[in-house]
Design a protein around this motif. Structure first.
Motif, mmCIF file in Angstrom:
data_model
loop_
_atom_site.group_PDB
_atom_site.id
_atom_site.type_symbol
_atom_site.label_atom_id
_atom_site.label_comp_id
_atom_site.label_asym_id
_atom_site.label_seq_id
_atom_site.Cartn_x
_atom_site.Cartn_y
_atom_site.Cartn_z
ATOM 1 N N LEU A 139 -8.213 -120.292 -26.967
ATOM 2 C CA LEU A 139 -9.671 -120.328 -27.115
ATOM 3 C C LEU A 139 -10.127 -121.729 -27.497
ATOM 4 O O LEU A 139 -11.134 -122.228 -26.978
ATOM 5 C CB LEU A 139 -10.130 -119.318 -28.167
ATOM 6 N N LEU A 140 -9.382 -122.365 -28.383
ATOM 7 C CA LEU A 140 -9.709 -123.737 -28.762
ATOM 8 C C LEU A 140 -9.600 -124.670 -27.564
ATOM 9 O O LEU A 140 -10.456 -125.526 -27.347
ATOM 10 C CB LEU A 140 -8.795 -124.214 -29.888
ATOM 11 N N THR A 141 -8.565 -124.481 -26.781
ATOM 12 C CA THR A 141 -8.370 -125.307 -25.584
ATOM 13 C C THR A 141 -9.521 -125.105 -24.597
ATOM 14 O O THR A 141 -9.967 -126.057 -23.953
ATOM 15 C CB THR A 141 -7.034 -124.966 -24.911
ATOM 16 N N ALA A 142 -10.025 -123.885 -24.513
ATOM 17 C CA ALA A 142 -11.096 -123.569 -23.563
ATOM 18 C C ALA A 142 -12.414 -124.258 -23.912
ATOM 19 O O ALA A 142 -13.299 -124.361 -23.065
ATOM 20 C CB ALA A 142 -11.298 -122.061 -23.488
ATOM 21 N N LEU A 143 -12.547 -124.750 -25.144
ATOM 22 C CA LEU A 143 -13.786 -125.440 -25.520
ATOM 23 C C LEU A 143 -13.981 -126.734 -24.743
ATOM 24 O O LEU A 143 -15.107 -127.177 -24.547
ATOM 25 C CB LEU A 143 -13.781 -125.757 -27.016
ATOM 26 N N PRO A 166 -20.440 -129.293 -27.688
ATOM 27 C CA PRO A 166 -21.734 -129.682 -28.251
ATOM 28 C C PRO A 166 -21.635 -129.970 -29.756
ATOM 29 O O PRO A 166 -20.705 -129.527 -30.425
ATOM 30 C CB PRO A 166 -22.626 -128.463 -27.997
ATOM 31 N N ARG A 167 -22.630 -130.668 -30.271
ATOM 32 C CA ARG A 167 -22.641 -131.092 -31.673
ATOM 33 C C ARG A 167 -22.539 -129.913 -32.648
ATOM 34 O O ARG A 167 -21.811 -129.987 -33.637
ATOM 35 C CB ARG A 167 -23.919 -131.881 -31.946
ATOM 36 N N ASP A 168 -23.268 -128.830 -32.379
ATOM 37 C CA ASP A 168 -23.212 -127.681 -33.291
ATOM 38 C C ASP A 168 -21.824 -127.041 -33.279
ATOM 39 O O ASP A 168 -21.347 -126.545 -34.301
ATOM 40 C CB ASP A 168 -24.297 -126.656 -32.966
ATOM 41 N N VAL A 169 -21.167 -127.063 -32.145
ATOM 42 C CA VAL A 169 -19.804 -126.542 -32.047
ATOM 43 C C VAL A 169 -18.855 -127.462 -32.818
ATOM 44 O O VAL A 169 -17.946 -126.998 -33.513
ATOM 45 C CB VAL A 169 -19.371 -126.393 -30.565
ATOM 46 N N MET A 170 -19.068 -128.763 -32.738
ATOM 47 C CA MET A 170 -18.235 -129.714 -33.479
ATOM 48 C C MET A 170 -18.329 -129.479 -34.984
ATOM 49 O O MET A 170 -17.332 -129.580 -35.698
ATOM 50 C CB MET A 170 -18.629 -131.159 -33.142
ATOM 51 N N ILE A 180 -17.101 -120.269 -29.649
ATOM 52 C CA ILE A 180 -16.855 -120.781 -30.996
ATOM 53 C C ILE A 180 -16.962 -119.667 -32.031
ATOM 54 O O ILE A 180 -16.243 -119.664 -33.029
ATOM 55 C CB ILE A 180 -17.764 -121.988 -31.347
ATOM 56 N N GLU A 181 -17.819 -118.696 -31.784
ATOM 57 C CA GLU A 181 -17.907 -117.556 -32.714
ATOM 58 C C GLU A 181 -16.633 -116.703 -32.664
ATOM 59 O O GLU A 181 -16.182 -116.199 -33.692
ATOM 60 C CB GLU A 181 -19.155 -116.724 -32.436
ATOM 61 N N ARG A 182 -16.056 -116.557 -31.486
ATOM 62 C CA ARG A 182 -14.778 -115.847 -31.373
ATOM 63 C C ARG A 182 -13.683 -116.621 -32.102
ATOM 64 O O ARG A 182 -12.853 -116.038 -32.812
ATOM 65 C CB ARG A 182 -14.388 -115.651 -29.908
ATOM 66 N N ILE A 183 -13.687 -117.919 -31.937
ATOM 67 C CA ILE A 183 -12.714 -118.772 -32.630
ATOM 68 C C ILE A 183 -12.921 -118.681 -34.138
ATOM 69 O O ILE A 183 -11.959 -118.577 -34.902
ATOM 70 C CB ILE A 183 -12.831 -120.234 -32.137
ATOM 71 N N TRP A 184 -14.184 -118.703 -34.561
ATOM 72 C CA TRP A 184 -14.498 -118.603 -35.990
ATOM 73 C C TRP A 184 -13.983 -117.288 -36.566
ATOM 74 O O TRP A 184 -13.384 -117.265 -37.632
ATOM 75 C CB TRP A 184 -16.001 -118.745 -36.203
#
Length: 99
Positions: free
Chosen positions: A39-43, A48-52, A7-11
């Motif tokens: 990368l989004l698809t790989a999630l 998890p809630r924090d990622v959401m 998610i940090e890479r996506i961010w």
């Protein structure tokens, strides 16, 4: 933990995309969106809630970028039409002047 790194890479890609769009570098913005997509698809379907929470922020940024792109496309279209009209006018002038 892997999702946090992802998610940090996506961010970071999203923030880079936001910057590219802000300066009107739409080619770079499209490239970054293409790089970010897998990368989004790989999630996965249930991050998890924090990622959401971060994904909601990303969605808000994407919405703003989309609107900016829509406005830019309209403005560029109008500029193109004006340039084409100016070109036609110059051509008419040349025809009359040389006629």
């Amino acid at each position: 933990m892997q999702n946090v790194t992802l998610i940090e890479r996506i961010w970071q890609k999203t923030k880079d995309l936001e910057l590219a769009a802000a300066v009107g570098d739409w080619e770079r913005a499209a490239q970054l969106a293409d790089e970010r997509s897998p990368l989004l698809t790989a999630l996965g379907a249930q991050p998890p809630r924090d990622v959401m929470a971060r994904l909601r922020e990303i969605h808000d940024i994407d919405r703003r970028i989309f609107e900016n792109a829509r406005v830019a496309q309209q403005e560029l279209g109008a500029e193109y039409q004006a340039s084409m009209q100016a070109s036609r006018n110059a051509g008419r002038y040349l025809s009359v002047a040389l006629g």
